[in-house]
Write a protein that holds these residues in place. Structure first.
Motif, PDB file in Angstrom:
ATOM      1  N   TYR A   1      13.845  27.215 -23.638  1.00  0.00           N
ATOM      2  CA  TYR A   1      14.419  27.577 -22.343  1.00  0.00           C
ATOM      3  C   TYR A   1      15.663  26.778 -21.998  1.00  0.00           C
ATOM      4  CZ  TYR A   1      12.631  23.974 -19.019  1.00  0.00           C
ATOM      5  OH  TYR A   1      12.395  22.849 -18.323  1.00  0.00           O
ATOM      6  N   MET A   2      15.756  25.530 -22.467  1.00  0.00           N
ATOM      7  CA  MET A   2      17.004  24.778 -22.264  1.00  0.00           C
ATOM      8  C   MET A   2      18.169  25.522 -22.927  1.00  0.00           C
ATOM      9  SD  MET A   2      16.321  20.710 -22.743  1.00  0.00           S
ATOM     10  CE  MET A   2      15.460  20.820 -24.311  1.00  0.00           C
ATOM     11  N   THR A   3      17.919  25.951 -24.164  1.00  0.00           N
ATOM     12  CA  THR A   3      18.976  26.644 -24.906  1.00  0.00           C
ATOM     13  C   THR A   3      19.301  27.988 -24.259  1.00  0.00           C
ATOM     14  OG1 THR A   3      18.164  25.601 -26.916  1.00  0.00           O
ATOM     15  CG2 THR A   3      19.616  27.482 -27.200  1.00  0.00           C
ATOM     16  N   ALA A   4      18.244  28.735 -23.911  1.00  0.00           N
ATOM     17  CA  ALA A   4      18.474  30.069 -23.355  1.00  0.00           C
ATOM     18  C   ALA A   4      19.236  29.989 -22.033  1.00  0.00           C
ATOM     19  CB  ALA A   4      17.139  30.789 -23.167  1.00  0.00           C
ATOM     20  N   LEU A   5      18.772  29.103 -21.134  1.00  0.00           N
ATOM     21  CA  LEU A   5      19.437  28.996 -19.835  1.00  0.00           C
ATOM     22  C   LEU A   5      20.880  28.508 -19.979  1.00  0.00           C
ATOM     23  CD1 LEU A   5      16.856  27.516 -17.285  1.00  0.00           C
ATOM     24  CD2 LEU A   5      17.977  29.760 -17.254  1.00  0.00           C
ATOM     25  N   SER A   6      21.053  27.458 -20.802  1.00  0.00           N
ATOM     26  CA  SER A   6      22.403  26.916 -20.974  1.00  0.00           C
ATOM     27  C   SER A   6      23.318  27.954 -21.600  1.00  0.00           C
ATOM     28  CB  SER A   6      22.378  25.676 -21.864  1.00  0.00           C
ATOM     29  OG  SER A   6      21.424  24.774 -21.401  1.00  0.00           O
ATOM     30  N   SER A   7      22.794  28.709 -22.582  1.00  0.00           N
ATOM     31  CA  SER A   7      23.612  29.745 -23.226  1.00  0.00           C
ATOM     32  C   SER A   7      24.014  30.794 -22.210  1.00  0.00           C
ATOM     33  CB  SER A   7      22.848  30.419 -24.364  1.00  0.00           C
ATOM     34  OG  SER A   7      22.493  29.472 -25.327  1.00  0.00           O
ATOM     35  N   LEU A   8      23.050  31.198 -21.390  1.00  0.00           N
ATOM     36  CA  LEU A   8      23.326  32.207 -20.369  1.00  0.00           C
ATOM     37  C   LEU A   8      24.449  31.735 -19.446  1.00  0.00           C
ATOM     38  CD1 LEU A   8      22.467  34.901 -19.009  1.00  0.00           C
ATOM     39  CD2 LEU A   8      20.989  33.517 -17.531  1.00  0.00           C
ATOM     40  N   PHE A   9      24.287  30.514 -18.902  1.00  0.00           N
ATOM     41  CA  PHE A   9      25.304  30.001 -17.979  1.00  0.00           C
ATOM     42  C   PHE A   9      26.626  29.782 -18.695  1.00  0.00           C
ATOM     43  CE2 PHE A   9      21.496  28.202 -15.545  1.00  0.00           C
ATOM     44  CZ  PHE A   9      21.453  29.302 -14.713  1.00  0.00           C
ATOM     45  N   ALA A  10      26.544  29.294 -19.951  1.00  0.00           N
ATOM     46  CA  ALA A  10      27.778  29.042 -20.707  1.00  0.00           C
ATOM     47  C   ALA A  10      28.552  30.345 -20.909  1.00  0.00           C
ATOM     48  CB  ALA A  10      27.461  28.406 -22.049  1.00  0.00           C
ATOM     49  N   TYR A  11      27.824  31.460 -21.142  1.00  0.00           N
ATOM     50  CA  TYR A  11      28.522  32.743 -21.314  1.00  0.00           C
ATOM     51  C   TYR A  11      29.033  33.273 -19.987  1.00  0.00           C
ATOM     52  CZ  TYR A  11      28.519  33.711 -26.218  1.00  0.00           C
ATOM     53  OH  TYR A  11      28.828  33.662 -27.546  1.00  0.00           O
ATOM     54  N   ILE A  12      28.271  33.041 -18.909  1.00  0.00           N
ATOM     55  CA  ILE A  12      28.752  33.511 -17.602  1.00  0.00           C
ATOM     56  C   ILE A  12      30.097  32.858 -17.279  1.00  0.00           C
ATOM     57  CG2 ILE A  12      28.293  33.382 -15.105  1.00  0.00           C
ATOM     58  CD1 ILE A  12      25.318  33.824 -15.779  1.00  0.00           C
ATOM     59  N   ILE A  13      30.244  31.577 -17.662  1.00  0.00           N
ATOM     60  CA  ILE A  13      31.520  30.893 -17.422  1.00  0.00           C
ATOM     61  C   ILE A  13      32.505  31.123 -18.574  1.00  0.00           C
ATOM     62  CG2 ILE A  13      32.602  28.634 -17.045  1.00  0.00           C
ATOM     63  CD1 ILE A  13      29.782  27.716 -16.002  1.00  0.00           C
ATOM     64  N   GLY A  14      32.018  31.017 -19.804  1.00  0.00           N
ATOM     65  CA  GLY A  14      32.897  31.005 -20.969  1.00  0.00           C
ATOM     66  C   GLY A  14      33.487  32.361 -21.326  1.00  0.00           C
ATOM     67  N   LEU A  15      32.703  33.419 -21.125  1.00  0.00           N
ATOM     68  CA  LEU A  15      33.204  34.744 -21.495  1.00  0.00           C
ATOM     69  C   LEU A  15      34.455  35.117 -20.683  1.00  0.00           C
ATOM     70  CD1 LEU A  15      32.632  37.287 -23.292  1.00  0.00           C
ATOM     71  CD2 LEU A  15      31.293  38.183 -21.403  1.00  0.00           C
ATOM     72  N   PRO A  16      34.402  35.005 -19.352  1.00  0.00           N
ATOM     73  CA  PRO A  16      35.619  35.297 -18.588  1.00  0.00           C
ATOM     74  C   PRO A  16      36.777  34.372 -18.967  1.00  0.00           C
ATOM     75  CG  PRO A  16      33.735  35.111 -17.106  1.00  0.00           C
ATOM     76  CD  PRO A  16      33.269  34.688 -18.464  1.00  0.00           C
ATOM     77  N   LEU A  17      36.469  33.100 -19.235  1.00  0.00           N
ATOM     78  CA  LEU A  17      37.543  32.180 -19.631  1.00  0.00           C
ATOM     79  C   LEU A  17      38.178  32.632 -20.939  1.00  0.00           C
ATOM     80  CD1 LEU A  17      36.144  28.612 -18.794  1.00  0.00           C
ATOM     81  CD2 LEU A  17      37.786  29.989 -17.512  1.00  0.00           C
ATOM     82  N   GLY A  18      37.343  33.049 -21.892  1.00  0.00           N
ATOM     83  CA  GLY A  18      37.855  33.542 -23.171  1.00  0.00           C
ATOM     84  C   GLY A  18      38.750  34.753 -22.968  1.00  0.00           C
ATOM     85  N   ILE A  19      38.315  35.645 -22.078  1.00  0.00           N
ATOM     86  CA  ILE A  19      39.126  36.833 -21.778  1.00  0.00           C
ATOM     87  C   ILE A  19      40.463  36.414 -21.182  1.00  0.00           C
ATOM     88  CG2 ILE A  19      39.283  38.874 -20.285  1.00  0.00           C
ATOM     89  CD1 ILE A  19      36.192  39.143 -20.600  1.00  0.00           C
TER      90      ILE A  19
END
Lengths: 221, 339
Positions: free
Chosen positions: A20-38
């Motif tokens: 769950y640490m990995t899943a939650l962190s991945s989720l939040f990281a993509y919520i922030i990182g995906l738009p930044l990548g775009i």
């Protein structure tokens, strides 16, 4: 040291916590990182909506965050966990520093997926009168899906290995078991069991990423 | 006179490079009439791809303007330009299909952008796929298609929004000669049945000859000449025009003769029953040396050209010229320029 019921239960908890640490962190990281990548790709000089100053600043900030060693970032960010979640110890607390470390990484992974895209396809969409948003939603994201999935496997396994450092700050998970038993108490057996379990988790994530990517890719037939 | 559908006015485009600014286009003035097939030909690097991107403002010109149906593209907002682009379909050398979408969804794509309901879009897409002969491949993905099929899908996609103009950027340059012919026939058919104006960018004279009504020859960022294809074939005014029409072999023949005069004789098909060269040799009692001969298919009309070296003696050469004048066969002297 044997694998008795207590030990097995501890390992089970460890697996769940790592998960769950990995899943939650991945989720939040993509919520922030995906738009930044775009944003990194779209606002680049020669991108579909060039804003070079924004692109440069964002690039520098991402590089800064990426160059701080995770263990240091972990200690710097824990006070933030205290504010956000109310505690600086335990597995939930580590999700905050993990997200901060992983989001810039995800942004770069997403950026490189988008850069693989053929410029001609984007030009074709523009020639049909597509707006910037339409190009992002209907060209960038679906066209780079296979590459994004491979990137996600890379990002999630990296986040999992970062999460293993939670043991140093009172967090849980398999990494913490390996550190507490193997490093502090010198019980190599449990250390190796935890490490093997981590290896298995990495394998599963990577394999799932590979398969999903291959399955979604319409270029190979 | 009717307003031309596209007017390019004093257009110039400059690119900034590491070695300073580069002028890709300069003093471009062109008018394209509604319903015609207009060719733009030039060697690589001449600026033709930049020009076609300036027409739909994918590249914003440094100077000048493009009028679409009399409306200035320079004066438009981004949103207005996007709307205008929907009236100008575009097809590309590398097809540029969306690899993760199947054929029918590729054709639906421009309709999706304008918010056409899905069912309606699919019906329209099927209609277009039928027209380009690919209705049975609607569910296939681009990777499963041949080059010619991909270009057909791209054509269907470009037509989806009912554009008034189609811009073709080297659309047949990645295809084999046979497929090229089929794609050109399809474009011609679209032009004739739907009345869509077509602008063709190419480096191949054969493409221009096969389908274009008029052509602009572009060389070193400027327009060298513009005119009806048959006119330019008969009587090219510019060095680049002659080079493109004669091809390498013809040019070598014309330029490499060393001594004496050479002429290029043009046959436009009507005198095929007469053995012109034989008659000429017999009538003039002067031998000529045939350096190069070829026939071209210009808009379905067989046109031939021949580069002939005139007799060394001035008298004989004069007799040949007089003979050609008397039977009204078009010709031009070609030894004025060296290869």
């Amino acid at each position: 040291m044997k694998l008795d019921a207590v030990t097995i239960n501890m390992l089970k908890t460890g697996i769940w916590e790592s998960f769950y640490m990995t899943a939650l962190s991945s989720l939040f990281a993509y919520i922030i990182g995906l738009p930044l990548g775009i944003i990194l790709v779209v606002t680049d000089e020669g991108g579909i909506r060039p804003i070079p100053w924004l692109q440069k600043i964002l690039g520098v900030v991402i590089n800064l965050l990426r160059s701080v060693p995770f263990l240091i970032l972990l200690f710097i960010a824990l006070p933030l966990s205290k504010i956000v979640i109310g505690t600086r110890i335990g597995s939930p607390a580590i999700v905050i520093p993990l997200t901060i470390a992983a989001a810039p990484y995800v942004a770069r992974v997403v950026e490189s997926s988008f850069r693989e895209l053929d410029a001609g396809v984007i030009e074709a969409a523009q020639s049909m009168g597509a707006s910037t948003w339409q190009i992002i939603w209907k060209v960038f994201l679906p066209e780079s899906k296979p590459s994004l999935l491979l990137g996600a496997a890379l990002a999630v396994t990296t986040i999992l290995s970062y999460s293993a450092m939670a043991g140093f700050t009172g967090g849980g998970g398999l990494g913490a078991i390996a550190i507490n038993y193997g490093y502090y108490r010198y019980e190599p057996f449990l250390m190796w069991v935890s490490v093997v379990l981590l290896v298995v988790m990495v394998q599963i994530i990577q394999e799932a990423g590979n398969r999903l990517s291959r399955k979604s890719d319409k270029r190979i037939r | 006179m009717e307003t031309p559908i596209i007017q390019i006015q004093n257009l110039a485009k400059e690119f900034k490079t590491a070695n300073g600014p580069v002028r890709a286009l300069q003093d471009i003035n062109l008018e394209v009439s509604a319903g015609e097939i207009f060719g733009i030909i030039g060697l690589s690097g001449a600026g033709k791809s930049t020009l076609v991107r300036c027409i739909n403002y994918l590249e914003v010109p440094t100077e000048g303007d493009v009028l679409f149906e009399g409306q200035s593209m320079a004066a438009m907002t981004d949103a207005q330009r996007r709307t205008t682009r929907r009236s100008m379909g575009m097809i590309f050398q590398q097809f540029n299909l969306l690899a993760q979408r199947n054929v029918i969804r590729n054709v639906c794509f421009p309709l999706e952008l304008t918010g056409v309901p899905k069912k309606e879009a699919r019906e329209r897409a099927m209609e277009l796929l039928k027209m380009v002969g690919l209705e049975d491949r609607a569910q296939a993905y681009p990777a499963q298609l041949s080059g010619g099929q991909k270009q057909r899908v791209a054509i269907a996609r470009a037509l989806a929004t009912n554009p008034k103009v189609i811009l073709c950027d080297e659309a047949t340059s990645a295809l084999d000669p046979n497929t090229t012919k089929q794609i050109l026939e399809l474009l011609k058919e679209i032009n004739q049945t739907m009345g869509v104006t077509i602008i063709v960018i190419t480096h191949e004279m054969a493409v221009i000859e096969a389908i274009c009504d008029r052509v602009a020859i572009i060389d070193q960022s400027r327009i060298a000449e513009v005119g009806a294809v048959s006119e330019i074939f008969l009587n090219p005014q510019s060095a680049i025009g002659r080079k493109l029409i004669m091809g390498d072999a013809g040019e070598r023949a014309a330029g490499g003769t060393g001594s004496g005069r050479s002429i290029r004789i043009i046959f436009d098909g009507r005198e095929s029953a007469e053995p012109i060269i034989s008659n000429m040799v017999l009538a003039c009692k002067a031998p000529v040396n045939i350096m190069y001969a070829a026939t071209r298919d210009i808009q379905g009309k067989a046109m031939g050209q021949m580069v002939v070296q005139l007799p060394k003696d001035a008298d004989g050469a004069e007799r040949v010229i007089d003979y050609l004048e008397s039977i009204k066969i078009p010709y031009e002297e070609v030894n004025g320029y060296e290869a």
